[in-house]
Motif scaffolding. Structure first.
Motif: not given
Length: 252
Positions: A134-160
């Motif tokens: 699939w295009p994208g990755s579990n890592a990107e979507t999981a971090c995006a979900l965390a941001v949508a739930l209130g986590v600051e984007a600057s606190r997320t790191v993706m390993h896709p």
């Protein structure tokens, strides 16, 4: 090559595919007089394998040892540099919410990782997992979900790019070379995940979630699809432990 061989073997060495293979081959043999008896025995064996694997007492009997001694995470006062939500399935479809583009297991891990992250304001959230075909990755979507739930984007790191737990451990070891790392994964998967992170020199603190086994199992002879899924999931984890043990023996 080893990754795909592991995937192929683990997919076939489970009750459902083995049972259907035995049923199909047994019924084929039963067509001929010379092999009828052998074929019927094989088909009956396949049926019994499927039946036993779908019994709740069997399912939870296989799963319970994997989840033993896996209490929930609580801070002990020590500093934490990172909280890692391991990947657990990714299937994006346009128009679906983020919670529908990763598996329910992955949603559970992200939710627990957010809870732990809030206990450690100086830590960052690391999301892992590739996207397969699939295009994208579990890592990107999981971090995006965390941001949508209130986590600051600057606190997320993706390993896709990691495809399995071993590759996830390698990626985290490179990204967080020192300090304590809280690893969030399902309780049954946690012992193997800890072993793999330890091999990479990561000080991994367990934060298990997604417990399935109950304190008391209802004894019944009625099979269920849910129990079959539990059996297959538990056996998959036992396969992973065996694979890790074999790799350790070969490496010595």
């Amino acid at each position: 090559m080893a990754f795909w061989l592991k995937k192929l073997l683990s997919a076939w060495l489970l009750p459902l595919p083995l049972a259907f293979l035995a049923l199909g081959l047994g019924l084929w043999w039963a067509r001929a007089e010379a092999t009828r008896s052998r074929g019927l025995r094989l088909a009956f064996g396949g049926f019994m394998l499927l039946y036993v694997a779908a019994l709740p007492p069997v399912a939870f009997g296989i799963l319970a040892p994997l989840e033993a001694d896996m209490p929930g995470y609580s801070p002990d006062g020590g500093p934490v540099r990172a909280v890692v939500a391991l990947g657990a399935g990714y299937h994006p479809v346009a128009g679906r919410p983020l919670t529908g583009q990763v598996s329910s297991a992955s949603v559970t891990r992200v939710a627990e990782a957010i809870r732990v992250l809030r206990l450690h304001p100086n830590a960052r959230l690391h999301c892992t997992g590739w996207g397969g075909e699939w295009p994208g990755s579990n890592a990107e979507t999981a971090c995006a979900l965390a941001v949508a739930l209130g986590v600051e984007a600057s606190r997320t790191v993706m390993h896709p790019t990691p495809r399995d737990t071993e590759e996830e451990a390698i990626a985290i070891a490179a990204a967080v070379p020192s300090g304590r790392v809280v690893v969030v994964t399902h309780a049954a998967h946690m012992p193997r995940a800890q072993a793999l992170f330890k091999r990479q020199g990561v000080h991994a603190v367990p934060a298990p979630t997604g417990h399935v086994s109950a304190a008391h199992t209802r004894w019944t002879l009625l099979p269920s699809s849910r129990a079959l899924g539990t059996t297959e999931g538990a056996l998959h984890e036992w396969q992973g432990r065996l694979w890790l043990a074999l790799k350790q023996v070969v490496a010595q």
